[in-house]
Write a protein that holds these residues in place. Structure first.
Motif, PDB file in Angstrom:
ATOM      1  N   LYS A  91       0.915  -1.226  -0.018  1.00 34.75           N
ATOM      2  CA  LYS A  91       0.009   0.061  -0.162  1.00 34.75           C
ATOM      3  C   LYS A  91       0.865   1.268  -0.022  1.00 34.75           C
ATOM      4  CE  LYS A  91      -3.673  -2.180   2.313  1.00 34.75           C
ATOM      5  NZ  LYS A  91      -4.569  -2.255   3.699  1.00 34.75           N
ATOM      6  N   ARG A  92       0.346   2.108  -0.460  1.00 34.00           N
ATOM      7  CA  ARG A  92       1.143   3.437  -0.461  1.00 34.00           C
ATOM      8  C   ARG A  92       0.833   4.245   0.799  1.00 34.00           C
ATOM      9  NH1 ARG A  92       3.298   3.014  -5.104  1.00 34.00           N
ATOM     10  NH2 ARG A  92       2.351   2.704  -7.231  1.00 34.00           N
ATOM     11  N   GLN A  93      -0.243   3.878   1.578  1.00 35.88           N
ATOM     12  CA  GLN A  93      -0.246   4.677   2.831  1.00 35.88           C
ATOM     13  C   GLN A  93      -0.367   3.618   3.979  1.00 35.88           C
ATOM     14  OE1 GLN A  93      -4.425   6.007   4.248  1.00 35.88           O
ATOM     15  NE2 GLN A  93      -3.352   7.984   3.949  1.00 35.88           N
ATOM     16  N   VAL A  94       0.727   3.698   4.874  1.00 41.14           N
ATOM     17  CA  VAL A  94       0.976   2.794   6.106  1.00 41.14           C
ATOM     18  C   VAL A  94       0.792   3.469   7.472  1.00 41.14           C
ATOM     19  CG1 VAL A  94       2.285   1.328   4.769  1.00 41.14           C
ATOM     20  CG2 VAL A  94       3.528   3.178   5.992  1.00 41.14           C
ATOM     21  N   THR A  95       0.161   3.058   8.415  1.00 35.78           N
ATOM     22  CA  THR A  95       0.242   3.406   9.855  1.00 35.78           C
ATOM     23  C   THR A  95       1.496   3.049  10.729  1.00 35.78           C
ATOM     24  OG1 THR A  95      -2.059   3.964   9.566  1.00 35.78           O
ATOM     25  CG2 THR A  95      -1.032   3.947  11.769  1.00 35.78           C
ATOM     26  N   LEU A  96       2.055   3.912  11.113  1.00 37.52           N
ATOM     27  CA  LEU A  96       3.265   3.444  12.028  1.00 37.52           C
ATOM     28  C   LEU A  96       2.690   3.300  13.451  1.00 37.52           C
ATOM     29  CD1 LEU A  96       4.669   4.706   9.636  1.00 37.52           C
ATOM     30  CD2 LEU A  96       6.417   5.494  10.943  1.00 37.52           C
ATOM     31  N   PRO A  97       3.413   2.714  14.283  1.00 33.31           N
ATOM     32  CA  PRO A  97       3.267   2.624  15.924  1.00 33.31           C
ATOM     33  C   PRO A  97       3.234   3.968  16.255  1.00 33.31           C
ATOM     34  CG  PRO A  97       4.749   0.998  15.248  1.00 33.31           C
ATOM     35  CD  PRO A  97       4.563   1.902  14.136  1.00 33.31           C
ATOM     36  N   THR A  98       2.481   4.192  17.392  1.00 35.82           N
ATOM     37  CA  THR A  98       2.163   5.544  17.994  1.00 35.82           C
ATOM     38  C   THR A  98       3.504   5.914  18.847  1.00 35.82           C
ATOM     39  OG1 THR A  98      -0.194   5.081  18.540  1.00 35.82           O
ATOM     40  CG2 THR A  98       1.052   6.715  19.823  1.00 35.82           C
ATOM     41  N   LEU A  99       3.828   7.093  18.339  1.00 35.87           N
ATOM     42  CA  LEU A  99       5.280   7.536  18.705  1.00 35.87           C
ATOM     43  C   LEU A  99       4.756   8.759  20.082  1.00 35.87           C
ATOM     44  CD1 LEU A  99       6.693   8.999  15.364  1.00 35.87           C
ATOM     45  CD2 LEU A  99       7.861   7.166  17.009  1.00 35.87           C
ATOM     46  N   THR A 100       5.789   8.554  20.993  1.00 36.83           N
ATOM     47  CA  THR A 100       5.535   9.441  22.334  1.00 36.83           C
ATOM     48  C   THR A 100       6.437  10.587  21.782  1.00 36.83           C
ATOM     49  OG1 THR A 100       5.352   7.580  23.754  1.00 36.83           O
ATOM     50  CG2 THR A 100       6.318   9.611  24.476  1.00 36.83           C
ATOM     51  N   LYS A 101       5.711  11.750  21.999  1.00 35.47           N
ATOM     52  CA  LYS A 101       6.423  12.950  21.903  1.00 35.47           C
ATOM     53  C   LYS A 101       7.539  12.977  22.595  1.00 35.47           C
ATOM     54  CE  LYS A 101       3.365  16.464  21.942  1.00 35.47           C
ATOM     55  NZ  LYS A 101       2.404  17.282  22.027  1.00 35.47           N
ATOM     56  N   GLY A 102       8.696  13.620  21.969  1.00 33.50           N
ATOM     57  CA  GLY A 102       9.954  13.665  22.615  1.00 33.50           C
ATOM     58  C   GLY A 102      10.930  12.320  23.058  1.00 33.50           C
ATOM     59  N   GLY A 103      10.022  11.335  22.699  1.00 32.09           N
ATOM     60  CA  GLY A 103      10.691  10.174  22.878  1.00 32.09           C
ATOM     61  C   GLY A 103      11.999   9.969  22.286  1.00 32.09           C
ATOM     62  N   LYS A 104      12.851   9.008  22.489  1.00 36.82           N
ATOM     63  CA  LYS A 104      14.153   8.667  21.785  1.00 36.82           C
ATOM     64  C   LYS A 104      13.984   7.515  21.098  1.00 36.82           C
ATOM     65  CE  LYS A 104      17.387  10.793  25.380  1.00 36.82           C
ATOM     66  NZ  LYS A 104      16.799  12.165  25.194  1.00 36.82           N
ATOM     67  N   ARG A 105      12.974   6.634  21.033  1.00 33.95           N
ATOM     68  CA  ARG A 105      12.609   5.485  20.337  1.00 33.95           C
ATOM     69  C   ARG A 105      11.991   5.715  18.975  1.00 33.95           C
ATOM     70  NH1 ARG A 105       9.307   0.398  21.225  1.00 33.95           N
ATOM     71  NH2 ARG A 105      10.514  -1.065  19.750  1.00 33.95           N
ATOM     72  N   PRO A 106      12.514   5.565  17.654  1.00 35.56           N
ATOM     73  CA  PRO A 106      11.636   5.992  16.401  1.00 35.56           C
ATOM     74  C   PRO A 106      10.550   4.493  16.181  1.00 35.56           C
ATOM     75  CG  PRO A 106      13.839   4.945  15.919  1.00 35.56           C
ATOM     76  CD  PRO A 106      13.838   5.013  17.458  1.00 35.56           C
ATOM     77  N   SER A 107       9.839   5.004  15.285  1.00 35.72           N
ATOM     78  CA  SER A 107       9.022   3.990  14.381  1.00 35.72           C
ATOM     79  C   SER A 107       9.862   3.883  13.197  1.00 35.72           C
ATOM     80  CB  SER A 107       7.860   4.369  14.318  1.00 35.72           C
ATOM     81  OG  SER A 107       6.853   4.510  15.516  1.00 35.72           O
ATOM     82  N   THR A 108       9.812   2.852  12.628  1.00 36.50           N
ATOM     83  CA  THR A 108      10.601   2.574  11.480  1.00 36.50           C
ATOM     84  C   THR A 108       9.758   1.837  10.449  1.00 36.50           C
ATOM     85  OG1 THR A 108      11.548   0.411  12.449  1.00 36.50           O
ATOM     86  CG2 THR A 108      13.060   2.303  12.982  1.00 36.50           C
ATOM     87  N   VAL A 109      10.341   2.101   9.222  1.00 36.23           N
ATOM     88  CA  VAL A 109       9.975   1.577   8.072  1.00 36.23           C
ATOM     89  C   VAL A 109      10.926   1.061   7.344  1.00 36.23           C
ATOM     90  CG1 VAL A 109       8.357   1.795   5.958  1.00 36.23           C
ATOM     91  CG2 VAL A 109       7.655   3.033   8.167  1.00 36.23           C
ATOM     92  N   THR A 110      11.097  -0.388   6.977  1.00 35.51           N
ATOM     93  CA  THR A 110      12.017  -0.725   6.170  1.00 35.51           C
ATOM     94  C   THR A 110      11.410  -0.709   4.480  1.00 35.51           C
ATOM     95  OG1 THR A 110      12.902  -2.027   7.712  1.00 35.51           O
ATOM     96  CG2 THR A 110      13.674  -2.623   5.444  1.00 35.51           C
ATOM     97  N   VAL A 111      12.151  -0.374   3.815  1.00 37.62           N
ATOM     98  CA  VAL A 111      11.552  -0.382   2.236  1.00 37.62           C
ATOM     99  C   VAL A 111      12.610  -1.226   1.690  1.00 37.62           C
ATOM    100  CG1 VAL A 111      11.204   1.293   0.322  1.00 37.62           C
ATOM    101  CG2 VAL A 111      11.024   2.127   2.611  1.00 37.62           C
ATOM    102  N   TYR A 112      11.845  -2.236   0.860  1.00 39.94           N
ATOM    103  CA  TYR A 112      12.707  -2.955  -0.218  1.00 39.94           C
ATOM    104  C   TYR A 112      11.932  -2.986  -1.361  1.00 39.94           C
ATOM    105  CZ  TYR A 112       9.909  -6.575   1.639  1.00 39.94           C
ATOM    106  OH  TYR A 112       8.757  -7.617   2.116  1.00 39.94           O
ATOM    107  N   GLN A 113      12.537  -3.277  -2.636  1.00 35.59           N
ATOM    108  CA  GLN A 113      11.771  -3.476  -3.810  1.00 35.59           C
ATOM    109  C   GLN A 113      11.987  -4.879  -4.717  1.00 35.59           C
ATOM    110  OE1 GLN A 113      12.721  -0.052  -6.012  1.00 35.59           O
ATOM    111  NE2 GLN A 113      15.110  -0.544  -6.163  1.00 35.59           N
ATOM    112  N   ARG A 114      11.307  -5.184  -5.398  1.00 37.66           N
ATOM    113  CA  ARG A 114      11.037  -6.211  -5.962  1.00 37.66           C
ATOM    114  C   ARG A 114      12.434  -6.679  -6.990  1.00 37.66           C
ATOM    115  NH1 ARG A 114       5.876  -5.561  -4.979  1.00 37.66           N
ATOM    116  NH2 ARG A 114       4.445  -7.064  -4.986  1.00 37.66           N
ATOM    117  N   ASP A 115      12.667  -5.585  -7.716  1.00 37.59           N
ATOM    118  CA  ASP A 115      14.173  -5.568  -8.556  1.00 37.59           C
ATOM    119  C   ASP A 115      15.245  -5.215  -7.617  1.00 37.59           C
ATOM    120  OD1 ASP A 115      14.145  -2.942  -8.357  1.00 37.59           O
ATOM    121  OD2 ASP A 115      13.384  -2.512 -10.535  1.00 37.59           O
ATOM    122  N   LYS A 116      16.333  -5.436  -8.124  1.00 36.66           N
ATOM    123  CA  LYS A 116      17.629  -4.989  -7.220  1.00 36.66           C
ATOM    124  C   LYS A 116      18.008  -3.652  -7.169  1.00 36.66           C
ATOM    125  CE  LYS A 116      17.744  -9.014  -5.690  1.00 36.66           C
ATOM    126  NZ  LYS A 116      17.351  -9.618  -4.221  1.00 36.66           N
ATOM    127  N   GLY A 117      17.400  -2.708  -7.837  1.00 42.16           N
ATOM    128  CA  GLY A 117      17.765  -1.389  -7.855  1.00 42.16           C
ATOM    129  C   GLY A 117      18.076  -0.725  -6.696  1.00 42.16           C
TER     130      GLY A 117
END
Length: 128
Positions: free
Chosen positions: A20-46
């Motif tokens: 999907k072109r729209q995803v929801t990340l886990p809730t972030l705590t304002k001022g927190g040091k722990r990020p939410s992350t998204v790993t992006v990969y693709q079908r071809d090797k570019g």
């Protein structure tokens, strides 16, 4: 008919990837040091070309290249971030994506030495 996405998104904490072109990340705590992350990969090797299009006030993003041409995008919310649902818009290669980033203030009903961040509570260690 829409064209198949070449990029796949793996949101931290989700059991599977998303096309999907729209995803929801886990809730972030304002001022927190722990990020939410998204790993992006693709079908071809570019390589993945990353561009921030629109980042709301209070958010910072950091893109980290990974082996195999993947990219991990870390999203942080500082203390000036607006509570509620926020949308970060980015461009991956030629496609536009939206990351829905819920943000909340740290719980304030706990003693000052305890800090809640994404459902984790830390406290100072006391040596006796």
């Amino acid at each position: 008919m829409t064209a198949e996405c070449k990029e796949l998104l793996w949101v931290d904490g989700n059991p599977s990837s998303s096309e999907k072109r729209q995803v929801t990340l886990p809730t972030l705590t304002k001022g927190g040091k722990r990020p939410s992350t998204v790993t992006v990969y693709q079908r071809d090797k570019g390589n993945i070309v990353y561009e921030a299009v629109d980042i709301p006030k209070g958010f910072q993003i950091q893109a980290n290249p990974l082996p195999g041409g993947e990219v991990q995008i870390a999203v942080y919310a500082d203390s000036t971030t607006q509570d509620g649902r926020n949308t970060i818009k980015i461009k991956l290669n030629v496609e536009h994506y939206e990351f829905i980033c819920p943000a909340v203030s740290a719980k304030t009903n706990m003693p000052q030495q305890f800090i809640e961040n994404q459902f984790y509570i830390s406290s100072p260690q006391h040596n006796k």
